[in-house]
Write a protein that holds these residues in place. Structure first.
Motif, PDB file in Angstrom:
ATOM      1  N   TRP A  43       0.828  -1.213   0.000  1.00  0.00           N
ATOM      2  CA  TRP A  43       0.000   0.000   0.000  1.00  0.00           C
ATOM      3  C   TRP A  43       0.854   1.252   0.000  1.00  0.00           C
ATOM      4  N   GLY A  44       2.101   1.141   0.419  1.00  0.00           N
ATOM      5  CA  GLY A  44       2.993   2.288   0.436  1.00  0.00           C
ATOM      6  C   GLY A  44       2.782   3.215   1.622  1.00  0.00           C
ATOM      7  N   LEU A  45       2.093   2.765   2.641  1.00  0.00           N
ATOM      8  CA  LEU A  45       1.867   3.580   3.824  1.00  0.00           C
ATOM      9  C   LEU A  45       2.976   3.351   4.840  1.00  0.00           C
ATOM     10  N   GLY A  46       3.387   4.400   5.501  1.00  0.00           N
ATOM     11  CA  GLY A  46       4.317   4.270   6.603  1.00  0.00           C
ATOM     12  C   GLY A  46       3.572   3.812   7.849  1.00  0.00           C
ATOM     13  N   PHE A  47       4.294   3.722   8.943  1.00  0.00           N
ATOM     14  CA  PHE A  47       3.693   3.244  10.178  1.00  0.00           C
ATOM     15  C   PHE A  47       2.606   4.186  10.674  1.00  0.00           C
ATOM     16  N   PRO A  49       0.815   6.718   9.072  1.00  0.00           N
ATOM     17  CA  PRO A  49      -0.413   6.753   8.270  1.00  0.00           C
ATOM     18  C   PRO A  49      -1.246   5.490   8.406  1.00  0.00           C
ATOM     19  N   LEU A  50      -0.573   4.327   8.478  1.00  0.00           N
ATOM     20  CA  LEU A  50      -1.314   3.078   8.666  1.00  0.00           C
ATOM     21  C   LEU A  50      -2.007   3.064  10.014  1.00  0.00           C
ATOM     22  N   LEU A  51      -1.324   3.553  11.043  1.00  0.00           N
ATOM     23  CA  LEU A  51      -1.938   3.650  12.362  1.00  0.00           C
ATOM     24  C   LEU A  51      -3.144   4.593  12.330  1.00  0.00           C
ATOM     25  N   GLY A  52      -3.019   5.690  11.601  1.00  0.00           N
ATOM     26  CA  GLY A  52      -4.137   6.623  11.461  1.00  0.00           C
ATOM     27  C   GLY A  52      -5.327   5.987  10.766  1.00  0.00           C
ATOM     28  N   VAL A  53      -5.052   5.211   9.726  1.00  0.00           N
ATOM     29  CA  VAL A  53      -6.131   4.520   9.022  1.00  0.00           C
ATOM     30  C   VAL A  53      -6.812   3.509   9.932  1.00  0.00           C
ATOM     31  N   LEU A  54      -6.022   2.747  10.672  1.00  0.00           N
ATOM     32  CA  LEU A  54      -6.602   1.759  11.590  1.00  0.00           C
ATOM     33  C   LEU A  54      -7.422   2.427  12.685  1.00  0.00           C
ATOM     34  N   CYS A  55      -6.935   3.558  13.207  1.00  0.00           N
ATOM     35  CA  CYS A  55      -7.704   4.303  14.214  1.00  0.00           C
ATOM     36  C   CYS A  55      -9.008   4.828  13.624  1.00  0.00           C
ATOM     37  N   ALA A  56      -8.943   5.330  12.398  1.00  0.00           N
ATOM     38  CA  ALA A  56     -10.154   5.838  11.747  1.00  0.00           C
ATOM     39  C   ALA A  56     -11.183   4.729  11.549  1.00  0.00           C
ATOM     40  N   PHE A  87     -12.177  15.307  19.586  1.00  0.00           N
ATOM     41  CA  PHE A  87     -12.683  14.402  18.555  1.00  0.00           C
ATOM     42  C   PHE A  87     -12.833  15.128  17.228  1.00  0.00           C
ATOM     43  N   TYR A  88     -13.442  16.323  17.235  1.00  0.00           N
ATOM     44  CA  TYR A  88     -13.616  17.092  16.005  1.00  0.00           C
ATOM     45  C   TYR A  88     -12.270  17.528  15.438  1.00  0.00           C
ATOM     46  N   PHE A  89     -11.362  17.937  16.298  1.00  0.00           N
ATOM     47  CA  PHE A  89     -10.036  18.346  15.853  1.00  0.00           C
ATOM     48  C   PHE A  89      -9.313  17.178  15.190  1.00  0.00           C
ATOM     49  N   MET A  90      -9.425  15.986  15.785  1.00  0.00           N
ATOM     50  CA  MET A  90      -8.796  14.811  15.211  1.00  0.00           C
ATOM     51  C   MET A  90      -9.372  14.495  13.834  1.00  0.00           C
ATOM     52  N   LEU A  91     -10.685  14.626  13.678  1.00  0.00           N
ATOM     53  CA  LEU A  91     -11.304  14.365  12.381  1.00  0.00           C
ATOM     54  C   LEU A  91     -10.809  15.347  11.323  1.00  0.00           C
ATOM     55  N   VAL A  92     -10.768  16.622  11.668  1.00  0.00           N
ATOM     56  CA  VAL A  92     -10.300  17.637  10.720  1.00  0.00           C
ATOM     57  C   VAL A  92      -8.828  17.407  10.396  1.00  0.00           C
ATOM     58  N   PHE A  93      -8.024  17.095  11.410  1.00  0.00           N
ATOM     59  CA  PHE A  93      -6.611  16.826  11.192  1.00  0.00           C
ATOM     60  C   PHE A  93      -6.412  15.651  10.248  1.00  0.00           C
ATOM     61  N   MET A  94      -7.192  14.587  10.425  1.00  0.00           N
ATOM     62  CA  MET A  94      -7.062  13.421   9.560  1.00  0.00           C
ATOM     63  C   MET A  94      -7.487  13.746   8.135  1.00  0.00           C
ATOM     64  N   ILE A  95      -8.508  14.559   7.969  1.00  0.00           N
ATOM     65  CA  ILE A  95      -8.938  14.944   6.625  1.00  0.00           C
ATOM     66  C   ILE A  95      -7.834  15.732   5.931  1.00  0.00           C
ATOM     67  N   PHE A  96      -7.237  16.693   6.649  1.00  0.00           N
ATOM     68  CA  PHE A  96      -6.183  17.494   6.041  1.00  0.00           C
ATOM     69  C   PHE A  96      -4.894  16.703   5.817  1.00  0.00           C
ATOM     70  N   SER A  97      -4.587  15.782   6.699  1.00  0.00           N
ATOM     71  CA  SER A  97      -3.329  15.052   6.553  1.00  0.00           C
ATOM     72  C   SER A  97      -3.418  13.914   5.551  1.00  0.00           C
ATOM     73  N   MET A  98      -4.591  13.327   5.370  1.00  0.00           N
ATOM     74  CA  MET A  98      -4.715  12.191   4.464  1.00  0.00           C
ATOM     75  C   MET A  98      -5.494  12.509   3.197  1.00  0.00           C
ATOM     76  N   GLY A  99      -6.013  13.720   3.107  1.00  0.00           N
ATOM     77  CA  GLY A  99      -6.791  14.085   1.940  1.00  0.00           C
ATOM     78  C   GLY A  99      -5.918  14.326   0.725  1.00  0.00           C
ATOM     79  N   VAL A 100      -6.533  14.233  -0.437  1.00  0.00           N
ATOM     80  CA  VAL A 100      -5.837  14.514  -1.695  1.00  0.00           C
ATOM     81  C   VAL A 100      -6.381  15.836  -2.199  1.00  0.00           C
TER      82      VAL A 100
END
Length: 112
Positions: A43-47, A49-56, A87-100
């Motif tokens: 998948w090409g994910l580092g540790f 980003p993969l942890l972030g995906v699993l948490c999401a 919780f809201y901050f984490m959601l926004v952070f994940m959108i900005f960090s993993m979004g295209v």
């Protein structure tokens, strides 16, 4: 619904039928840990980003389970403000960090 996307995204109808015919070809290897490890590495994910995906995925699973018992908005209203803000901050952070956010990506119906 997602099955129909195969025919939209495939380059040719033959490619679409090839994808459909091979959808479950590796399901018997789901218990092979080496196969799972190689698949995750591909998948090409580092540790992190993969942890972030699993948490999401975990958060989405918990929210889905909670929504069966009670309305999600009511549950979030009972949570203290600080936890809700986190919780809201984490959601926004994940959108900005993993979004295209590349404007050069092609529109999905461009090929039609």
């Amino acid at each position: 619904m997602a099955f129909a996307w195969i025919f939209f995204r495939a380059n040719t109808l033959g490619d679409a039928f090839y994808i459909v015919s091979n959808l479950g070809s590796d399901l018997c290897r789901i218990t092979d840990m080496q196969y799972i490890y190689e698949t995750v590495l591909s998948w090409g994910l580092g540790f992190y980003p993969l942890l972030g995906v699993l948490c999401a995925v975990g958060i989405l699973f918990l929210m889905e389970e909670a929504s069966f018992k009670e309305n999600t908005v009511k549950v979030l209203d009972r949570v203290p403000f600080v936890l809700r803000f986190c919780f809201y901050f984490m959601l926004v952070f994940m959108i900005f960090s993993m979004g295209v956010f590349d404007s050069g990506t092609a529109f999905i119906y461009f090929q039609f």
